[in-house]
Design a protein around this motif. Sequence first.
Motif, PDB file in Angstrom:
ATOM      1  N   ALA A   1       0.840  -1.200   0.000  1.00  0.00           N
ATOM      2  CA  ALA A   1       0.000   0.000   0.000  1.00  0.00           C
ATOM      3  C   ALA A   1       0.874   1.249   0.000  1.00  0.00           C
ATOM      4  CB  ALA A   1      -0.899  -0.030   1.230  1.00  0.00           C
ATOM      5  N   ARG A   2       1.894   1.153   0.839  1.00  0.00           N
ATOM      6  CA  ARG A   2       2.801   2.297   0.920  1.00  0.00           C
ATOM      7  C   ARG A   2       3.468   2.525  -0.429  1.00  0.00           C
ATOM      8  NH1 ARG A   2       5.219   1.047   6.318  1.00  0.00           N
ATOM      9  NH2 ARG A   2       6.823   0.014   5.100  1.00  0.00           N
ATOM     10  N   LEU A   3       3.941   1.453  -1.022  1.00  0.00           N
ATOM     11  CA  LEU A   3       4.635   1.526  -2.301  1.00  0.00           C
ATOM     12  C   LEU A   3       3.714   2.096  -3.379  1.00  0.00           C
ATOM     13  CD1 LEU A   3       7.301   0.814  -3.736  1.00  0.00           C
ATOM     14  CD2 LEU A   3       6.300  -1.401  -4.299  1.00  0.00           C
ATOM     15  N   ASP A   4       2.511   1.529  -3.410  1.00  0.00           N
ATOM     16  CA  ASP A   4       1.535   1.985  -4.416  1.00  0.00           C
ATOM     17  C   ASP A   4       1.296   3.505  -4.276  1.00  0.00           C
ATOM     18  OD1 ASP A   4       1.355  -0.514  -5.366  1.00  0.00           O
ATOM     19  OD2 ASP A   4      -0.582  -1.016  -4.398  1.00  0.00           O
ATOM     20  N   ARG A   5       1.167   3.905  -3.075  1.00  0.00           N
ATOM     21  CA  ARG A   5       0.870   5.311  -2.788  1.00  0.00           C
ATOM     22  C   ARG A   5       2.015   6.207  -3.267  1.00  0.00           C
ATOM     23  NH1 ARG A   5      -1.352   6.916   2.418  1.00  0.00           N
ATOM     24  NH2 ARG A   5      -1.556   9.191   2.310  1.00  0.00           N
ATOM     25  N   ILE A   6       3.210   5.759  -2.916  1.00  0.00           N
ATOM     26  CA  ILE A   6       4.363   6.596  -3.274  1.00  0.00           C
ATOM     27  C   ILE A   6       4.570   6.623  -4.777  1.00  0.00           C
ATOM     28  CG2 ILE A   6       6.406   5.083  -3.227  1.00  0.00           C
ATOM     29  CD1 ILE A   6       7.445   7.153  -1.052  1.00  0.00           C
ATOM     30  N   ASN A   7       4.260   5.475  -5.422  1.00  0.00           N
ATOM     31  CA  ASN A   7       4.369   5.432  -6.895  1.00  0.00           C
ATOM     32  C   ASN A   7       3.354   6.373  -7.552  1.00  0.00           C
ATOM     33  OD1 ASN A   7       6.459   3.672  -6.946  1.00  0.00           O
ATOM     34  ND2 ASN A   7       5.210   1.849  -7.176  1.00  0.00           N
ATOM     35  N   ALA A   8       2.251   6.580  -6.926  1.00  0.00           N
ATOM     36  CA  ALA A   8       1.194   7.426  -7.494  1.00  0.00           C
ATOM     37  C   ALA A   8       1.579   8.917  -7.483  1.00  0.00           C
ATOM     38  CB  ALA A   8      -0.099   7.210  -6.702  1.00  0.00           C
ATOM     39  N   ILE A   9       2.520   9.307  -6.625  1.00  0.00           N
ATOM     40  CA  ILE A   9       2.915  10.716  -6.527  1.00  0.00           C
ATOM     41  C   ILE A   9       3.853  11.045  -7.701  1.00  0.00           C
ATOM     42  CG2 ILE A   9       4.145  12.426  -5.101  1.00  0.00           C
ATOM     43  CD1 ILE A   9       3.489  10.559  -2.689  1.00  0.00           C
ATOM     44  N   SER A  10       3.459  12.067  -8.546  1.00  0.00           N
ATOM     45  CA  SER A  10       4.324  12.461  -9.681  1.00  0.00           C
ATOM     46  C   SER A  10       5.325  13.531  -9.198  1.00  0.00           C
ATOM     47  CB  SER A  10       3.453  13.030 -10.810  1.00  0.00           C
ATOM     48  OG  SER A  10       2.845  14.206 -10.374  1.00  0.00           O
ATOM     49  N   ASP A  11       6.270  13.776 -10.051  1.00  0.00           N
ATOM     50  CA  ASP A  11       7.317  14.695  -9.660  1.00  0.00           C
ATOM     51  C   ASP A  11       6.763  16.106  -9.413  1.00  0.00           C
ATOM     52  OD1 ASP A  11       9.003  12.594  -9.889  1.00  0.00           O
ATOM     53  OD2 ASP A  11       9.872  13.212 -11.846  1.00  0.00           O
TER      54      ASP A  11
ATOM     55  N   TYR B   1      10.691   1.711   0.104  1.00  0.00           N
ATOM     56  CA  TYR B   1       9.375   1.053   0.257  1.00  0.00           C
ATOM     57  C   TYR B   1       9.310  -0.205  -0.595  1.00  0.00           C
ATOM     58  CZ  TYR B   1       7.027   4.741   2.979  1.00  0.00           C
ATOM     59  OH  TYR B   1       6.650   5.585   3.940  1.00  0.00           O
ATOM     60  N   ARG B   2       9.846  -0.091  -1.789  1.00  0.00           N
ATOM     61  CA  ARG B   2       9.813  -1.255  -2.685  1.00  0.00           C
ATOM     62  C   ARG B   2      10.601  -2.403  -2.064  1.00  0.00           C
ATOM     63  NH1 ARG B   2      11.192   1.271  -6.934  1.00  0.00           N
ATOM     64  NH2 ARG B   2       9.073   1.730  -7.538  1.00  0.00           N
ATOM     65  N   SER B   3      11.759  -1.980  -1.620  1.00  0.00           N
ATOM     66  CA  SER B   3      12.597  -3.026  -1.019  1.00  0.00           C
ATOM     67  C   SER B   3      11.873  -3.655   0.189  1.00  0.00           C
ATOM     68  CB  SER B   3      13.943  -2.422  -0.646  1.00  0.00           C
ATOM     69  OG  SER B   3      14.402  -2.846   0.566  1.00  0.00           O
ATOM     70  N   ASP B   4      11.241  -2.772   1.028  1.00  0.00           N
ATOM     71  CA  ASP B   4      10.444  -3.306   2.173  1.00  0.00           C
ATOM     72  C   ASP B   4       9.396  -4.295   1.688  1.00  0.00           C
ATOM     73  OD1 ASP B   4      11.797  -1.948   4.043  1.00  0.00           O
ATOM     74  OD2 ASP B   4      10.195  -0.497   4.532  1.00  0.00           O
ATOM     75  N   TYR B   5       8.713  -3.896   0.656  1.00  0.00           N
ATOM     76  CA  TYR B   5       7.642  -4.727   0.120  1.00  0.00           C
ATOM     77  C   TYR B   5       8.176  -6.086  -0.349  1.00  0.00           C
ATOM     78  CZ  TYR B   5       4.060  -6.327  -3.111  1.00  0.00           C
ATOM     79  OH  TYR B   5       3.137  -7.111  -3.767  1.00  0.00           O
ATOM     80  N   GLU B   6       9.301  -5.978  -1.034  1.00  0.00           N
ATOM     81  CA  GLU B   6       9.890  -7.225  -1.546  1.00  0.00           C
ATOM     82  C   GLU B   6      10.248  -8.160  -0.388  1.00  0.00           C
ATOM     83  OE1 GLU B   6      10.072  -8.352  -4.596  1.00  0.00           O
ATOM     84  OE2 GLU B   6       9.165  -6.485  -5.333  1.00  0.00           O
TER      85      GLU B   6
END
Length: 743
Positions: free
Chosen positions: A275-285, A355-360
Motif C-alpha cells: 500500500a505504501r509503495l503503491d501510494r508513493i508510486n502514485a505521486i508524480s514529480d 518502500y519497494r525493497s520493504d515490500y519485496e
Amino acid sequence: MYQPREQFRSGHKFGVEFGGAVLSFERVTDVLRRQWPIIVVSVGASLALVLAYLATTHPMYTANARIMMDTRQTQVLDKDNGTNSNLIDTGFVDSQVEVINSDDLIRSVVRRLHLTEDPEFSGSNPGPLGKLLGHVMSLFGSGEPPSPERVEQATVEHIQANLRVERVLTTYVLSLSYRALTPDAAVKIANAIADAYIVGALEAKYQSTKRATEWLQQRSAELSQQATASDRAVQTFKAEHNIVGTSRGLMSEQQLSDLNTQLVQARAATAEAKARLDRINAISDKDVTQTTVTDALNNPVITRLRAQYLDLAAQYSDWSRRYGAMHLATVNLASKMDELRKNIADEVHRIADAYRSDYEIAKSREASLEKNVNDLVAQAGHTGQAEVKLRDLESAADTYRSLYNNFLEKLQNATQNQSFPISEARLISTATKPDRKSSPRTMLALVGGLVSGLCLGFGLAFGREFLSDVLRTPGEVEDELGVKCLGVLPDIRPPTPAGALLSTSGKSTAPDLSRYVVDHPFSRFAETLRNIKVSIDVARLSREIKVIGIVSSLPKEGKTTVAANFAQLVALTGHPTLLIDGDLHTRSLTRELSPNAKSGLVETLNDPASLAYHVQRSKETGLDFLPSVVASRMLNSADVIGSRAMAELLKTLRDRYEYIVIDLAPVMPVADSKAVSFLIDAMVYVIEWGQTTRSALQESISGSEVLQKKLLGAVLNRANPKMLKRIEAYKGKHHNSYYVEHV
Ligand SMILES: Nc1ncnc2c1ncn2[C@@H]1O[C@H](COP(=O)(O)OP(=O)(O)OP(=O)(O)O)[C@@H](O)[C@H]1O
Ligand SMILES: [Mg+2]
C-alpha cells in the motif's frame, strides 16, 4: 320274654357299635375284669424285656460341642466383599454338617488319636452278638485278618455311626454330639472332631489363599512385564514418529499454530508495504510539493525541504510582485525553488525505493512462511495417523498399568490373609465330660416298656374278647338274647388230682354233679339255682308257670345237670315237683337218676294210666322223676314229645305238681324242643360259659318263634370260678364268703 337284639340295644343301653358288638363302658370294664391277667402278663413281659435290654446294653455317654459359623471376622480383611459376606446362605451351614461327617475329616481324627488301636472303635471287641455274626461271616469270607485300611475304614464308620451333627434350629450354630462307652472317650473325640473341623477349615482357607496368592503373583509379574513393554512401545513410537509432548500438546501442533500466527502477520506486513509503495508510486514529480503528499510521507527530510520550499515560494511571490518576475533575484529565487523541488522529488524516489525493497522483503518473508506452513501441514497428516496408533498404545499401557496396580493390591491382601488365615467357623462351646449316661435312658425305656406292654395287653385283651364269639357275662347274654340272665353257674367239677386226669372217667363224677345241690346246699351253684326259682316265682305272679323247659343250643351245655339240680332244689323246698327226662335221644338224666328204669315217658304217653307206675319218687329230696327209656334211637321223637298225648299228660300233671321241670334236647341238632315248646310255660336257656358262640345262639333262637316267646331267661353254665371271681371283683371281696361251705 325274648326281645330281638336290636330292639333291646336301642332301648336300654348307651354304647358304641364296634365290630358287631356294643362297646359300652360296662363292657369295657367287664373285659378288663376278665382279661386283666393278659394285660398284666403283657406289661410284665415287656418290662422284663426292657430290663433285660437295660441289663445287657452298655451305658453310653454323649459329649456335645458347638461350632458357630461367623462371618464378621472375615470382613476385617475382605473389604471387597464386606457387604455380601454378612449373609451366609443356609445351604452353606447345612453343607458344613456333611463336611464334619465326611470320611476324610473323621479319618484325620482316627489317625491323630490312633483310634484303630482302640478295640472300642475299631470293632475288634464286638459284643456277644457281634462275635456270633463275626463267626457266621467268617464262614463266607476268606478267614484272613482284615487289612489296616479296612480296620481304619471300620473305625471311621463306627465313629460316624456315633456322631450326630445338626444345625441348631435356624441359627448358624452346629451341634456336634459324640456317643461313646466312656465319658472321657466321648469328650476326647467330640473335641478332636471339632478341632479337626476348625483346623481343616483354616487349612482349606490357607490353601485357597495360597493358591490365589501364587496365581496373583504370577499374574502380576506378567502384568508388570506387559505394562513396562507397552510403556516402552509408546516411547519408541513417539521417538520414531518425532512426537514430542509439551505441556500444551504435541510439538507439531504448537509449531503449526505459531507459524500460522507469523504468516498472518507477514501477510499484513506485505499488504502494508504494498500500500505504501503503491501510494508513493502514485505521486508524480510535479506535485511532490503538495501538502497531502508530503504529509502522507511524514518524512522529516521532506518536511524540512518542503518548509524551505514554502518559504522560498512565499519570498518569490513577494519579490515577483515587487520586482517583477524577470528580476534577477526573482529568477535566482525561482531556480532555488526548482532545485528544492528536485531535491524533494529525489527524496521521494529514494523513499519509494526503500518502500519497494520493504515490500519485496515482506513478500519473500510471507512466501517463506507460507511454505513453512504448507510443509508443516503436510507433515501433520503423517503425524495424525501415528497419533491414532499412539493413543492405542497409550491406552493399552494405561490398562496394563491399572490392572497391574489392582493385582498388586489384591496380592497384598491375599498375602496378609495367607499369613493370618481367618475361618468362618469358631468353637463356641467345647465338649465337657458328661456326668450321666445318655443311653440307655432307663426311665424312658421303662415308661416305653410300660406303655407298649399296656398297649399290647389291651390289644390282646380286647382282641381276644372281640374276636371270640363266646359269651361270658350276664351283660353279654342280655345283649345277645334280649332276655334276663338269671344267673351264672360255676363249674362244679371237683378238682382232679394231678396225674389222675386220664384215669378219671366222666361217669364217675357225673352222679355227684346231678345231685350237687343236695350235697352242697350253700354253694354258689345252689344259690344261683335258687335265684332262678325266685325269678320264676316272680314271673308266676303275673301268669301261670308250671311247666319249665330247660333247653340249650348245643349238646353238652349242661341242661341235664341244671334240670336235675334245679328240680331237686325246688323239691327240697317242699313244693310238689316233677322232673321229666324229655331228651329222648341221650336220656342222660334217666341214666344218672334212675339207671335201672325199664320204661318211662314214652310208655306213659301210650298209656296215661301208667303214670303213677313210671314216676319215681326220691326219698331224700321228695322229687318225682319221670324217666325216658327207649330201646333204640327214635325217628319220631319230636312227634312223640310234641304230641297230643304229651299235652294231655302235662295237663294232668299240672294239677298234681307245682313245678314240672323238663330236661329237653338241644335246639340246633334236633327239633324236639321246638316241637314241645308250645306246651311249655317258660324256657330256661342254658348257655355254656365261654363256649357257646353268639352265632349258634342267634341261629337256634331265631329258628322258633314259640321258643322266643316262651323264653324266660338264660343261665350261663360252667363258668370258670377264678374268672368268675375276677368278673365279680366289683361286688367286693366278701361277696363269695356266703358260698363258703362250713364243714
Ligand atoms: N356246672 C357244671 N360244672 C361242671 N360240670 C358240668 C356242669 N354242668 C354240666 N357239667 C358237665 O358237662 C357234661 C355235660 O353236661 P350235661 O349232660 O348236663 O349236658 P346236656 O346239655 O344235658 O348234654 P346233652 O345235650 O348231651 O343232654 C357232663 O359231664 C356234666 O357233668
Ligand atoms: Mg342232657
